[in-house]
Design a protein around this motif. Structure first.
Motif, mmCIF file in Angstrom:
data_model
loop_
_atom_site.group_PDB
_atom_site.id
_atom_site.type_symbol
_atom_site.label_atom_id
_atom_site.label_comp_id
_atom_site.label_asym_id
_atom_site.label_seq_id
_atom_site.Cartn_x
_atom_site.Cartn_y
_atom_site.Cartn_z
ATOM 1 N N ILE A 255 0.902 -1.556 0.195
ATOM 2 C CA ILE A 255 0.244 -0.335 -0.052
ATOM 3 C C ILE A 255 1.005 1.637 0.186
ATOM 4 N N GLU A 256 2.038 1.297 1.037
ATOM 5 C CA GLU A 256 2.826 2.625 0.933
ATOM 6 C C GLU A 256 3.645 3.105 -0.334
ATOM 7 N N ALA A 257 4.297 1.716 -0.886
ATOM 8 C CA ALA A 257 4.726 1.735 -2.244
ATOM 9 C C ALA A 257 4.159 2.150 -3.364
ATOM 10 N N PHE A 258 2.771 1.998 -3.364
ATOM 11 C CA PHE A 258 1.527 2.230 -4.183
ATOM 12 C C PHE A 258 1.502 3.925 -4.122
ATOM 13 N N ILE A 259 1.009 4.290 -3.176
ATOM 14 C CA ILE A 259 0.739 5.623 -2.498
ATOM 15 C C ILE A 259 1.909 6.624 -3.435
ATOM 16 N N LEU A 260 3.277 6.723 -2.919
ATOM 17 C CA LEU A 260 4.558 6.415 -3.243
ATOM 18 C C LEU A 260 4.607 6.993 -4.400
#
Length: 373
Positions: A255-260
């Motif tokens: 989720i974090e990687a997708f957001i960034l």
């Protein structure tokens, strides 16, 4: 030591005032020399100490966000000098004279909150607040605190001091505000004539200025950085909302990687994210919770009925069968931000979908969220 402030006294009169303050200002733990003990200290949870107050100051600096000293200003300056670290770390320090006539802001006036603490304590004991910070005295923009009440984040403190000098010296200052709250002028007087507000970087760059305060949630272009941040400070308002949908059990790392990655593609700053919005079925989704915890974001959820009040360009029957809503990320982002349109309607990758909107602030006039990207 579970209160935010410590009050310390070393004289007879100081102890009298400190004990009185403790009754009217319960946010402070009280410390004074044991020779002035009354016998009720244990009951009132007052702390007694032996020897020089200088010995306990290092521990107080680490334990409290602010220290109230009933000690002369000169003595305080000499005692705290060896333990000072950095304006972004040091606690607020204020001093009260032995007659209780003046409360003086000594250290960390802005970032540490000493100026505000000075006003609060002065009001509590009926004393005169003494604040010497130039921006407060002149009633102008405090560069290192600008927008802090709204949650704005300074990108870098590197130019804060020279920009502050430009503000207080009444040099030409450009305030470039592309988004964020506009009701930041706190004084009951017009904005000084040397401070001009512009709605975009391009507009400001066509004028002459000596310093710039830039409020934007997007990544600046190289020429904008060179022109505006040569003697400027960049502020990140909390102006972005991320609508997120994900499969059950999606890892926080994904989720974090997708957001960034998405924010980088849109050239938006992660520091301007206000919150994540999703369907209430995901209120206990550990991956979402972990990402929000890491970045200090709120996780806001909506029922399927609430999400279905938002007309979608591409409603999904598949999503409806599983959730009762025709979409998750898109309507959640619009509901949370109050925007009329998306900066990014929807993007899917792996187990996640994301939508991005810009918060519609009360001061916005016709900005439906798509400008300045």
């Amino acid at each position: 030591m579970n209160k935010p402030f410590a009050a310390v006294a070393i004289t007879k009169h100081g102890v009298e005032m400190a004990r009185s303050l403790a009754e009217t200002f319960p946010a402070a733990d009280l410390y004074y020399m044991s020779k002035f003990a009354r016998g009720d200290e244990a009951v009132k949870d007052y702390r007694l100490f032996e020897g020089s107050v200088k010995l306990i100051l290092p521990d107080l600096f680490k334990a409290y966000k602010g220290i109230i000293l009933f000690i002369s200003l000169g003595a305080v300056v000499r005692m705290i000098a060896p333990i000072l670290e950095d304006k972004k770390k040091d606690p607020a320090v204020i001093v009260i004279d032995d007659r209780g006539e003046h409360v003086i802001s000594v250290l960390s006036g802005h970032l540490g909150g000493a100026n505000e603490l000075t006003r609060e304590v002065a009001s509590a004991i009926g004393a005169r607040p003494v604040i010497t910070t130039a921006s407060d005295v002149q009633q102008t923009i405090p560069v290192d605190m600008f927008g802090r009440a709204f949650g704005w984040v300074i990108e870098s403190f590197e130019k804060a001091t020279p920009v502050s000098a430009s503000v207080v010296n009444e040099e030409r200052v450009a305030v470039v505000q592309e988004t964020g709250e506009s009701n930041w002028w706190m004084y009951d007087k017009p904005l000084p004539s040397h401070i001009k507000v512009y709605g975009s970087a391009a507009e400001a760059m066509n004028t002459d200025y000596d310093a710039a305060l830039v409020i934007a949630d997007r990544l600046l272009e190289a020429d904008e950085e060179a022109a505006l941040l040569r003697n400027g400070v960049l502020y990140r308002p909390k102006s972005l909302v991320l609508g997120i949908g994900c499969n059950r059990g999606t890892a926080a790392d994904e989720i974090e990687a997708f957001i960034l990655d998405t924010l980088t593609e849109l050239r938006l700053s992660v520091k301007s994210v206000r919150n994540i919005a999703t369907i209430d079925l995901k209120k206990d989704e550990q991956g979402l919770i972990d990402v929000c915890t890491k970045y200090g974001w709120e996780l806001i959820t909506y029922t399927p009925e609430q999400l279905n009040t938002i007309p979608l360009k591409n409603p999904s029957e598949t999503v409806y069968r599983y959730t009762g809503a025709y979409g998750v990320s898109e309507p959640a982002a619009l509901l949370s931000s109050g925007a009329a349109d998306w900066l990014l309607e929807k993007k899917k990758s792996g187990n996640c979908t994301i939508s991005v909107t810009r918060v519609r602030f009360d001061n916005d006039a016709g900005n439906d969220g798509e400008a300045a990207v």
